[in-house]
Design a protein around this motif. Structure first.
Motif, short mmCIF file in Angstrom:
data_model
loop_
_atom_site.label_atom_id
_atom_site.label_comp_id
_atom_site.label_asym_id
_atom_site.label_seq_id
_atom_site.Cartn_x
_atom_site.Cartn_y
_atom_site.Cartn_z
N GLU A 58 0.82 -1.21 0.00
CA GLU A 58 0.00 0.00 0.00
C GLU A 58 0.85 1.27 0.00
O GLU A 58 0.53 2.24 -0.67
CB GLU A 58 -0.93 -0.01 1.21
CG GLU A 58 -2.04 1.01 1.13
CD GLU A 58 -3.04 0.84 2.25
OE1 GLU A 58 -3.17 1.79 3.06
OE2 GLU A 58 -3.70 -0.20 2.32
N ALA A 59 1.96 1.25 0.72
CA ALA A 59 2.85 2.42 0.76
C ALA A 59 3.42 2.70 -0.64
O ALA A 59 3.51 3.86 -1.06
CB ALA A 59 3.97 2.21 1.76
N HIS A 60 3.79 1.66 -1.36
CA HIS A 60 4.30 1.81 -2.72
C HIS A 60 3.21 2.39 -3.62
O HIS A 60 3.46 3.28 -4.43
CB HIS A 60 4.78 0.45 -3.24
CG HIS A 60 5.43 0.49 -4.58
ND1 HIS A 60 5.60 -0.62 -5.35
CD2 HIS A 60 5.95 1.52 -5.30
CE1 HIS A 60 6.20 -0.29 -6.48
NE2 HIS A 60 6.41 1.00 -6.47
N LEU A 61 1.98 1.90 -3.49
CA LEU A 61 0.86 2.39 -4.28
C LEU A 61 0.63 3.88 -4.05
O LEU A 61 0.54 4.67 -5.00
CB LEU A 61 -0.42 1.61 -3.93
CG LEU A 61 -1.69 2.06 -4.62
CD1 LEU A 61 -1.58 1.93 -6.13
CD2 LEU A 61 -2.88 1.26 -4.10
N TYR A 62 0.59 4.29 -2.79
CA TYR A 62 0.39 5.71 -2.49
C TYR A 62 1.59 6.55 -2.94
O TYR A 62 1.43 7.69 -3.37
CB TYR A 62 0.10 5.93 -1.00
CG TYR A 62 -1.31 5.54 -0.64
CD1 TYR A 62 -2.40 6.27 -1.12
CD2 TYR A 62 -1.57 4.44 0.15
CE1 TYR A 62 -3.69 5.91 -0.81
CE2 TYR A 62 -2.87 4.07 0.47
CZ TYR A 62 -3.93 4.81 -0.02
OH TYR A 62 -5.21 4.44 0.28
N GLY A 63 2.78 5.97 -2.90
CA GLY A 63 3.96 6.66 -3.40
C GLY A 63 3.86 6.91 -4.90
O GLY A 63 4.22 7.99 -5.39
N LEU A 64 3.36 5.91 -5.64
CA LEU A 64 3.16 6.09 -7.08
C LEU A 64 2.15 7.19 -7.36
O LEU A 64 2.36 8.05 -8.22
CB LEU A 64 2.69 4.78 -7.72
CG LEU A 64 3.73 3.68 -7.86
CD1 LEU A 64 3.06 2.37 -8.27
CD2 LEU A 64 4.78 4.06 -8.89
N LEU A 65 1.04 7.16 -6.64
CA LEU A 65 0.01 8.18 -6.84
C LEU A 65 0.55 9.58 -6.54
O LEU A 65 0.25 10.54 -7.25
CB LEU A 65 -1.21 7.87 -5.97
CG LEU A 65 -1.98 6.60 -6.37
CD1 LEU A 65 -3.06 6.30 -5.34
CD2 LEU A 65 -2.57 6.72 -7.75
N THR A 66 1.36 9.69 -5.51
CA THR A 66 1.98 10.98 -5.17
C THR A 66 2.93 11.42 -6.27
O THR A 66 2.94 12.60 -6.66
CB THR A 66 2.72 10.87 -3.82
OG1 THR A 66 1.78 10.53 -2.81
CG2 THR A 66 3.42 12.18 -3.47
N ARG A 67 3.70 10.48 -6.82
CA ARG A 67 4.62 10.81 -7.92
C ARG A 67 3.86 11.28 -9.15
O ARG A 67 4.24 12.25 -9.80
CB ARG A 67 5.46 9.58 -8.29
CG ARG A 67 6.92 9.77 -7.99
CD ARG A 67 7.76 8.63 -8.52
NE ARG A 67 7.52 7.41 -7.74
CZ ARG A 67 7.90 6.20 -8.12
NH1 ARG A 67 8.53 6.02 -9.26
NH2 ARG A 67 7.66 5.16 -7.36
N PHE A 68 2.74 10.58 -9.48
CA PHE A 68 1.92 11.02 -10.62
C PHE A 68 1.49 12.47 -10.42
O PHE A 68 1.62 13.30 -11.31
CB PHE A 68 0.66 10.15 -10.77
CG PHE A 68 0.92 8.74 -11.24
CD1 PHE A 68 1.77 8.47 -12.30
CD2 PHE A 68 0.29 7.67 -10.64
CE1 PHE A 68 1.99 7.17 -12.75
CE2 PHE A 68 0.49 6.37 -11.07
CZ PHE A 68 1.34 6.12 -12.12
N GLN A 69 0.96 12.75 -9.24
CA GLN A 69 0.45 14.08 -8.94
C GLN A 69 1.56 15.13 -9.00
O GLN A 69 1.39 16.20 -9.58
CB GLN A 69 -0.23 14.10 -7.58
CG GLN A 69 -0.86 15.43 -7.26
CD GLN A 69 -1.55 15.41 -5.90
OE1 GLN A 69 -1.18 14.64 -5.01
NE2 GLN A 69 -2.55 16.24 -5.74
N SER A 70 2.70 14.83 -8.41
CA SER A 70 3.78 15.81 -8.37
C SER A 70 4.36 16.11 -9.75
O SER A 70 4.91 17.19 -9.98
CB SER A 70 4.89 15.35 -7.42
OG SER A 70 5.57 14.25 -7.95
#
Length: 65
Positions: A40-52
Motif C-alpha cells: 500500500e505504501a508503494h501504491l500511495y507513493g506512485l500516486l503521489t509521484r503522478f500528482q507531483s
C-alpha cells in the motif's frame, strides 16, 4: 499485486523514466502504465509521484495475479 494506471494524454519518455517499475503502453489520447506494486505504501507513493509530475490518473485498477 499488479496494477494498471490509465493516464490522460501521452506521457513523455522523460516522465515515464520516473516510474522504472512500470511498463508503458501508449493508446489514443492516454497512456497505460502497469506493473507490480509491492504494498500500500508503494501504491500511495506512485500516486503521489503522478500528482507531483502533473500527470492525471483517469483510472487505477488492480489486475488479476
Amino acid at each position: 499485486m499488479r496494477y494498471e494506471f490509465r493516464i490522460s494524454g501521452a506521457v513523455p519518455d522523460t516522465l515515464a523514466a520516473s516510474f522504472p517499475e512500470l511498463a508503458q503502453i501508449p493508446v489514443p489520447e492516454q497512456t497505460l502504465l502497469f506493473g507490480s506494486v509491492a504494498d500500500e505504501a508503494h501504491l500511495y507513493g506512485l500516486l503521489t509521484r503522478f500528482q507531483s509530475l502533473g500527470l492525471r490518473v483517469l483510472e487505477m485498477r488492480r489486475l488479476p495475479a
